[in-house]
Scaffold this motif. Structure first.
Motif: not given
Lengths: 342, 367, 332
Positions: A53, A310, A314, C114, C117-119
């Motif tokens: 990452f 977004f 998610m 991941i 984290l992205i959220t």
């Protein structure tokens, strides 16, 4: 295979038509989609396929942009732009063609990726992510202060307008071909093994560090290429947060998540969606004519809708559009088969 | 359902069929320098209300927000020129954005008139980008004269925002003039968005600064002033036109009382032209308070653009651009505007002081 | 078109030089302590959430920002007295943190790290954009919200002089009252959290969750509630930190939480992520070193933010668990 060979020239034809028929505003967006595609695919190689990452992509893009810009600007332009401190030798007297400048940009970015990856890949998961984030910011801040190399905050202006649809999509083709062939080789399989279960992969004898570093450096190389193209698309670059900061990394992250983390086709689709949405949502901010009433748009609405979308994606759709799968002719056919079987 | 669609279609078509001349306004309505953008927009809007037509047609202002960002500056310029088809552009506001958007204007041969960008690079070697305000070489001279002659300071600490073209340039012109006047300066650095300046202020105090000069934007000016007073710096503080918005006083409070700054215009200065009187009256009637510098500049830019369209006699972009450069002795609010062949306007600098939480006009420095 | 370089109007004196005047050094140490205490408060929230969820809550800095706006509006619109507004704002911040967890983080509790984290990044963006749309992007003033006495300076030393018609104290070492208050609040928070985490049942539940979520839920603990509480607590601290920050630097704008948030995060990692005293220590040290670096080398002021990241990387390379943290054991 034959279908792919047919598809490629048709895409080329479409691109050609777009250049002829659309006005410059739209055709530039199509070019931008190509550039975003390279950014997204290079990040997907690292984050998606290797499972490493990285949050430092913007740093490599910035390095690529600056390197190529410093190489393609003419000495006279450099003389005019570098007002605080003179550009160091030999950069102040070089000018080379766009193609070579882009390649060198990619190589320099790859070197940076190597230097950054070497110490950072010893760290795991979140720590690695923060380290790369940190490095990306450090690159940007150095660019902001090293007046004799990057012209500091003034940035570089009047970059020659080399980037057009052909360069962008051409490099995209190269990137996709490289990453695809890598992903489906034994090297790629090893990467995915590491992504799924690092300890097991190590137990099987795979040199985790070497594999991850190679993927990271390759990702950095293509990020640098995309940076060169991006810089010449923007025609002016500066080391501010909005341009080359964390915001850029996040944008690329949004692209690959939208399209599906781990899928190359997904990355390209994500890039295209992002470019398209960014501009299309602009209408929310200007005055809108609805039923004869003028409704003043609200500034900032665009980013709000974007980030809202977004987060919703998610939560409800974390696989993104493509999940981990790639585009394949069989897949396309089966989609149609399913539709028409009803 | 179909009926609704047809109605909408008819309405949409009829609305878009109204003939009008489109003038773009690219301003930072959000982002770090939104305060300037919004004030300029007020001026443009007011001018559009008072003078809505030219050549027999309505002037439609297309407002685009560049989010105080360079990249957006370029994108919005393209959008205005190619999508919206404007005949001229009012904008952009801060020098770095106008320089960026200016390249697009130059490429496409569309006149871009900036209300407030003062950096010389904005118009240098350009045929289509002009401004209605003075430029920094002159503002720097004026500020230096203010500091060294009027206020008698020695050894001035200049706080430079390394992230802004405007600040870097302005500071340099100040320094040059300072050296000529026999004074000494030294630099302290910061970045846009910094909030803690205690280290720089402490350093400046220890170096015996006789005054602070802050050629930046109001957020940092206010914070530096506060921290300076807190750390025991009681000498004069001077700033540039970045301070000319009410937010400076709101954020700075008592710390900015006694701050002097250079600017383009103040409502307190004697009204020179008819337009000036009209502007102050109309603004006070609409908003109930005296107008600020940037509102006046926005107003003027609109008038100059409109005047250029009138003199050009057509909506041809090339003709309008030429007419802008030929503006001579136009009676505007902020002064009598003549735009020279470089696209610069020769204007006077007004010195304004902040006293008891209000802007008070002090004096004028003429070129 | 002859591209001739114009006579360069710039002659930047590269500001090098090192200044080591002892009195300024001491003053800058105090300045740094003042800044560091703020970082410390914010860092605690980061570390608490990470300790439990292994999630870097990027939105933490934005909750800090929201709390300030809440306080601003409670005073200006609802006309509440400042102490009431502050308490309400902190409560709202806690609620906001809890809500963010419920809506955005809970559904992806079991997804790969991941995604989380992205959220978090997405939520951060969302909150910032929301603030821009609702509150407009123009910086507002916080100066009138709180009594000015909080911004007075404690002056030690110095002499009285008459300047410009006023009697003032020149020289001396100055320390803002609000910074003293921040240090005290941080200390109180430390003690309170120590008691809470080690002496109460809920605290024990938190410790259990941080060790192993699945086993803890099997033991009958309502894991979601515990996590929600952690968020609420951490966010409340962020809120307090935000208001104290705004009193010291009275400028409120939607992106104000971004850089302090990142620096607080660096501080939390530096001090040992997962350790509350580590976060405080990390915050103080970061603040002091940051200010002293600029104080000693004024020419390097532009590198100030990079410095924080430098520290971060060095710490991560040498001892990833930070000063006071425990090394993470990866179970196979």
């Amino acid at each position: 295979m034959i279908l792919t060979l047919i598809a490629l020239p048709s895409i080329a034809l479409l691109l050609f038509l777009s250049q002829e028929l659309l006005n410059s505003y739209y055709s530039r967006i199509i070019t931008l989609i190509g550039i975003y595609g390279i950014m997204a695919v290079s990040l997907t190689l690292v984050n998606g396929i290797s499972g490493v990452f990285s949050l430092g992509h913007a740093g490599f893009i910035a390095v690529g942009a600056y390197t190529s810009a410093l190489l393609t600007l003419s000495p006279e332009q450099k003389e005019m732009t570098f007002l605080i401190e003179k550009l160091v030798w030999p950069l102040n007297s070089i000018q080379i063609p766009f193609f070579w400048a882009t390649i060198i940009a990619g190589l320099v970015a790859a070197v940076f990726a190597f230097l950054i990856g070497w110490p950072s890949l010893r760290l795991t998961g979140d720590y690695f992510a923060i380290a790369t984030l940190g490095f990306s910011e450090i690159i940007r801040i150095f660019a902001l202060n090293l007046n004799s190399i990057t012209n500091g905050a003034l940035g570089l202006k009047a970059l020659p307008d080399h980037t057009n649809v052909w360069w962008a999509w051409g490099w995209l083709l190269v990137t996709v071909a490289t990453v695809l062939s890598l992903a489906y080789s034994s090297f790629g399989r090893a990467l995915r093994a590491i992504r799924e279960d690092r300890v097991a992969a190590q137990a099987m004898g795979i040199n985790v560090f070497k594999h991850q570093l190679t993927a990271f450096v390759l990702g950095g190389f293509f990020a640098g290429i995309s940076g060169s193209l991006y810089g010449h698309w923007l025609s002016t670059i500066d080391p501010r947060t909005n341009t080359f900061g964390i915001l850029l990394t996040f944008n690329v992250l949004i692209m690959i998540v939208l399209g599906g983390l781990g899928s190359i086709t997904g990355a390209i689709i994500g890039g295209a969606l992002f470019a398209f949405l960014s501009e299309w949502l602009r209408f929310l901010e200007g005055p809108m004519n609805i039923l004869g009433f003028k409704i003043m748009g609200i500034s900032g609405m665009r980013m709000l809708v974007f980030s809202g979308l977004f987060v919703i994606i998610m939560i409800f759709w974390p696989r993104g559009l493509m999940g981990r799968s790639e585009f394949s002719w069989d897949g396309l056919v089966s989609v149609f088969k399913r539709r028409y079987k009803r | 359902m179909r009926k609704l669609f047809v109605i909408l279609l008819v309405v949409f078509l009829s609305v878009s069929a109204l003939a009008s001349i489109k003038v773009g306004a690219i301003l930072p309505m959000t982002g770090g320098v939104a305060a300037f953008g919004q004030m300029i927009w007020q001026g443009v809007e007011l001018a559009n209300e008072l003078f809505p037509e030219v050549l027999g047609e309505k002037i439609e202002i297309v407002l685009l927000d560049n989010n105080s960002d360079k990249v957006q500056a370029v994108n919005t310029a393209r959008r205005a020129i190619e999508q919206e088809g404007v005949v001229a552009i009012i904008g952009q506001v801060i020098s770095s954005n106008t320089i960026a958007g200016g390249t697009v204007a130059e490429e496409n041969g569309v006149a871009m008139v900036s209300p407030s960008s003062t950096n010389p690079l904005v118009t240098q070697d350009k045929k289509y980008v002009s401004r209605v305000c003075f430029s920094d070489p002159f503002q720097g001279v004026a500020a230096a004269m203010l500091a060294f002659n009027n206020m008698g300071a020695e050894n001035v600490a200049v706080f430079v925002d390394v992230e802004q073209d405007y600040a870097v340039g302005f500071a340099n012109y100040f320094k040059e003039t300072a050296n000529e006047l026999g004074g000494s300066v030294f630099y302290e650095y910061y970045k846009s968005g910094d909030q803690d300046f205690t280290a720089q202020v402490s350093d400046a105090i220890s170096k015996g600064a006789g005054a602070f000069f802050i050629p930046g934007y109001y957020q940092e000016i206010a914070l530096i002033a506060i921290q300076a007073r807190q750390l025991g710096f009681y000498e004069p503080i001077i700033a540039g036109d970045g301070a000319a918005v009410p937010e400076t006083i709101e954020i700075g409070g008592d710390a900015v009382n006694g701050l002097y700054f250079t600017t383009h215009y103040d409502a307190g200065s004697p009204a020179i032209t008819e337009n000036a009187k009209l502007f102050v009256e109309a603004y006070t009637a609409k908003y109930g308070e005296a107008p600020g510098t940037f509102t006046a500049l926005g107003f003027d830019t609109y008038l100059v653009v409109r005047d250029a369209i009138e003199r050009a006699g057509s909506t041809d972009r090339e003709a309008i651009a030429k007419a802008v450069r030929q503006t001579k002795d136009f009676p505007a609010v902020t002064g009598i505007i003549t735009i020279d062949e470089n696209g610069d306007a020769i204007k006077s600098v007004a010195i304004v002081k902040i006293e008891n939480g209000k802007f008070v006009y002090d004096t004028t420095i003429n070129p | 078109m002859g591209l001739k370089a114009p006579p360069s109007p710039f002659s930047f004196q590269s500001a090098g030089g090192v200044s080591l005047d002892p009195k300024t050094l001491l003053q800058n140490f105090i300045n740094g302590l003042s800044l560091g205490s703020l970082y410390a408060l914010i860092a605690i929230g980061y570390t608490m959430v990470y300790g439990i969820l292994r999630l870097i809550n990027f939105a933490h800095g934005d909750i800090f920002m929201m709390a300030v706006y809440f306080a601003l509006f409670f005073v200006t619109l609802a006309q509440l007295p400042w102490y009431l507004a502050a308490i309400l704002a902190v409560a709202c911040a806690a609620l906001l943190g809890f809500t963010v967890d419920r809506i955005a983080y809970k559904p992806i509790r079991n997804a790969p790290r991941i995604s989380a984290l992205i959220t978090a990044i997405g939520v951060s963006f969302f909150l910032e954009s929301l603030a821009v749309v609702v509150f407009s992007g123009i910086p507002r003033s916080f100066r009138t919200i709180f009594p000015q006495s909080l911004n007075e300076m404690i002056i030690i030393g110095g002499e009285m002089e008459v300047k410009y018609g006023r009697e003032v104290i020149v020289g001396g070492i100055r320390f803002p009252v609000i910074s003293l208050i921040t240090l005290i609040v941080a200390a109180i928070a430390l003690v309170f959290l120590w008691w809470f985490i080690f002496k109460t049942k809920v605290g024990m539940a938190m410790r259990a969750v941080s060790l192993d979520i699945q086993t803890t839920s099997l033991m009958g603990v309502n894991v979601d509630r515990v996590i929600g509480m952690t968020f609420a607590l951490g966010s409340a601290l962020a809120g307090i930190g935000g208001i104290l920050w705004a009193i010291r630097y009275p400028q409120v704008w939607p992106y104000m939480g971004f850089i302090p948030g990142m620096k607080a995060f660096v501080a939390a990692v530096f001090g040992g992520i997962g350790s509350v005293p580590g976060a405080v220590l990390g915050g103080l040290i970061l603040g002091i070193t940051e200010v002293m670096m600029v104080g000693i080398m004024p020419g390097a002021a532009g590198y100030r933010d990079a410095f924080a990241f430098f520290i971060l990387i060095i710490v991560l390379s040498i001892k990833p668990s930070g000063l006071l943290g425990r090394p993470e054991i990866v179970k196979v």
